[in-house]
Write an enzyme that holds these catalytic residues in place. Structure first.
Site, short mmCIF file in Angstrom:
data_model
loop_
_atom_site.label_atom_id
_atom_site.label_comp_id
_atom_site.label_asym_id
_atom_site.label_seq_id
_atom_site.Cartn_x
_atom_site.Cartn_y
_atom_site.Cartn_z
CG ASN A 143 8.83 10.59 88.14
OD1 ASN A 143 8.31 9.51 87.87
ND2 ASN A 143 9.62 11.25 87.31
CD GLU A 144 12.25 8.20 85.71
OE1 GLU A 144 12.95 9.02 85.11
OE2 GLU A 144 11.65 7.26 85.13
CE1 TYR A 148 8.18 4.62 79.53
CE2 TYR A 148 9.85 5.20 81.15
CZ TYR A 148 8.59 5.36 80.62
OH TYR A 148 7.71 6.27 81.18
CD GLU A 179 5.47 13.32 82.55
OE1 GLU A 179 5.68 12.22 82.02
OE2 GLU A 179 6.37 14.02 83.07
CD GLN A 212 3.27 9.91 79.88
OE1 GLN A 212 2.43 10.80 79.77
NE2 GLN A 212 4.48 10.17 80.32
CD GLU A 240 7.33 7.26 84.46
OE1 GLU A 240 8.17 7.26 83.54
OE2 GLU A 240 7.20 8.21 85.27
O1 AHR Z 1 7.13 8.85 80.54
C1 AHR Z 1 8.04 9.82 80.13
C2 AHR Z 1 9.12 10.08 81.19
O2 AHR Z 1 9.87 8.93 81.40
C3 AHR Z 1 8.62 10.44 82.56
O3 AHR Z 1 8.31 11.78 82.70
C4 AHR Z 1 9.79 10.10 83.42
O4 AHR Z 1 9.42 9.73 84.73
C5 AHR Z 1 10.46 8.97 82.68
O5 AHR Z 1 11.80 9.17 82.55
#
Ligand code: AHR
Length: 532
Positions: A203-204, A281, A56, A386, A337
């Site tokens: 995205n989200e 995450y 990103e 990332q 992600e």
């Molecule tokens: O990876 C960092 C962020 O996490 C991304 O931009 C977003 O899609 C997610 O919330």
């Protein structure tokens, strides 16, 4: 900065509650694990796209990370760092998701084409509020992909862009006709159409991508899926066509997955998708204070491992919703992600999400990759967050310096699993206990590579005890097992610019005894072996 809803966070108490189960005292003593590999029962294909990356425009992920510009004294080819390219080629990166993330729904592609000196500086409001120079745009992205040998995964702007802008971008990239946009691409240096293997439909969009309700997103997504076409003549057959990935799971309630899959089931000829995303995450503690990325002991280690095991539940839950509408598993789940998210390194811009990467993160990477592979019939792709200098990175840079992280080493060891066929393994994981927490001690997957080679990945989560693994291999006469193991003295061991080889793989193997393959897995280790 963008904040998540509290519901979403895999907080420690919740993660630990998940991991709690009654453990007989005798079982806690046991450090030996039995496993049985059915080598003659090939299972689903493990797509190499499970090993995808995410880059990103965030912090120094792009600028200073992979892009230094053609005038830099750091060795580069057309502005792309040569040391990074060599490192990424070695892990055979299958695809790179770009340009976001939250940045993607702020990105306007026309700012990133044409002569670099004339490109307008814009803002990156999500990530540190810094200036986005737009020096790395569409052509630089494809140049980078061709240098590392990866496919394109473009996440388009649904949040703040228009359908027209997105449709134009894909015509610009993929058309081979003499349209104004295709001619402009040629004038900018690339007459041949680009190949785009994946399209991310936003995205989200439940949060940073516009805070849309699921119903609203579905209507937007259908229009974007309809008009964002790939015109590349080489991508018009079912085997080569671009795959479209809609936004899924929204922070703990399942509205998006359900709404998208319901719409897909009722779709007409005018639109389609091939995938739906899951973002998940690993937060060792809580969102506001996630915990350090280095300088910790067993306590933070176990919190990180327990939190990452939530991924199993998330995949199971999303798969169950998908099964309702798609029992034949035509639509793939793309975990596009994932990774550990800790507090940022002290003294760095908190919007840059810079963190150190340790042996704990290598174990976390391997546990997740094993999980994706075990669910390969539904999980068709995944992108770790990332690639460089951001969150759970493969590579860290500082000016001309570069270091490969423990997570990178796992990706290198797992290359034989790219496009392999899963092989069933049954095993008794045993238990690793810390205070009142009880986690599976050992994890394993097996697969056959494209030339028939049989591979086994083994993880010992326990940071204190070695694990004795006794494997029975049915359906193959195995005489040797050799490969590599990744471990170190401390759970937070890491590679630094000064000491780049603290956590690197060492030779490892098993021995045959009484018709079984025996392994002594060191504490807190990841091993990959080939069985011959
Ligand atoms: O990876 C960092 C962020 O996490 C991304 O931009 C977003 O899609 C997610 O919330």
């Amino acid at each position: 900065m963008y904040l998540r809803s509290a519901r979403w966070i895999a907080s420690v108490p919740a993660a630990f509650a998940w991991a709690l189960h009654p453990v007989p005292a005798a079982a806690q003593q046991r450090a030996s694990v039995r496993l049985e590999v059915k080598a003659d029962h090939p299972g689903p294909k493990i797509s190499r796209d499970i090993f995808g990356q995410f880059a990103e425009h965030l912090g120094t992920g792009i600028y200073g990370g992979l892009w230094v510009g053609p005038g830099s004294p750091i060795p580069n080819v057309r502005g792309i760092r040569s040391d990074i390219v060599a490192a990424l080629r070695a892990i055979k990166v299958p695809n790179v998701r770009w340009p976001g993330g939250c940045f993607g729904d702020n990105y306007h592609w026309r700012n990133g084409i044409g002569p670099r000196a004339q490109r307008p500086p814009t803002l990156n409001p999500d990530w540190g509020g810094v200036i986005e120079p737009n020096g790395f745009g569409t052509h630089e992205y494809f140049d980078f992909l061709s240098q590392i040998g990866a496919d394109a995964f473009i996440s388009e702007n649904i949040g703040s862009g228009t359908v027209e802008e997105a449709a134009d971008w894909f015509e610009y990239m993929t058309s081979d006709k003499s349209t104004a946009l295709a001619k402009r691409r040629a004038a900018n240096g690339h007459p041949a159409p680009y190949r785009v293997n994946y399209l991310g439909l936003g995205n989200e969009n439940w949060a940073c991508g516009g805070a849309m309700s699921a119903a609203h997103y579905v209507e937007e997504m259908k229009r974007f899926a309809r008009y964002t076409r790939n015109y590349n003549p080489a991508q018009q057959s079912p085997g080569t066509a671009m795959k479209r990935v809609a936004v899924g799971w929204d922070s703990g309630n399942d509205d998006y997955t359900d709404a998208v899959m319901k719409a897909w089931k009722e779709k007409n000829w005018a639109w389609d998708i091939e995938g739906i995303s899951l973002h998940g995450y690993t937060i060792p503690n809580r969102w506001e204070k996630k915990g350090p990325s280095v300088g910790f002991g067993e306590d933070e280690y176990v919190k990180g491992i327990a939190a990452t095991l939530k991924m199993k539940e998330w995949i199971a839950k999303q798969s169950a919703i998908m099964d309702k509408y798609d029992p034949d598993k035509k639509v793939g789940l793309y975990v596009d992600e994932w990774g550990i998210w800790t507090d940022s390194n002290p003294g760095t811009n908190p919007g840059f999400l810079q963190q150190q990467n340790t042996l704990r993160d290598a174990v976390i990477a391997a546990l997740n990759l094993n999980l994706f592979m075990r669910n390969a019939d539904r999980v068709h792709g995944a992108n770790i967050a990332q690639m460089i200098n951001v969150l759970q990175a493969m590579i860290l840079t500082d000016g001309p310096k570069m270091v490969l992280t423990p997570t990178y080493q796992v990706y290198r060891m797992y290359v034989p699993f790219h496009d392999s066929a899963a092989v069933p393994v049954t095993f008794d994981a045993g238990t690793y206990s810390y205070r009142d927490l009880h986690l599976p001690r050992v994890d394993t997957v097996a697969a056959r590579d494209s030339s028939g080679g049989l591979w086994l990945a083994l993880i010992n989560v326990d940071p204190n005890q070695p694990a004795s693994v006794a494997a029975t291999i049915d359906g193959a006469a195995v005489r040797s097992a050799t490969g590599q193991v990744l471990t170190a003295a401390a759970v937070d061991a890491h590679n630094s610019f000064d000491r780049p080889n603290e956590v690197v793989p060492r030779p490892f193997g098993g021995r045959i005894s009484g018709g079984q393959l025996l392994f002594d897995l060191p504490p807190k280790s990841v091993a990959v072996v080939e069985l011959r």
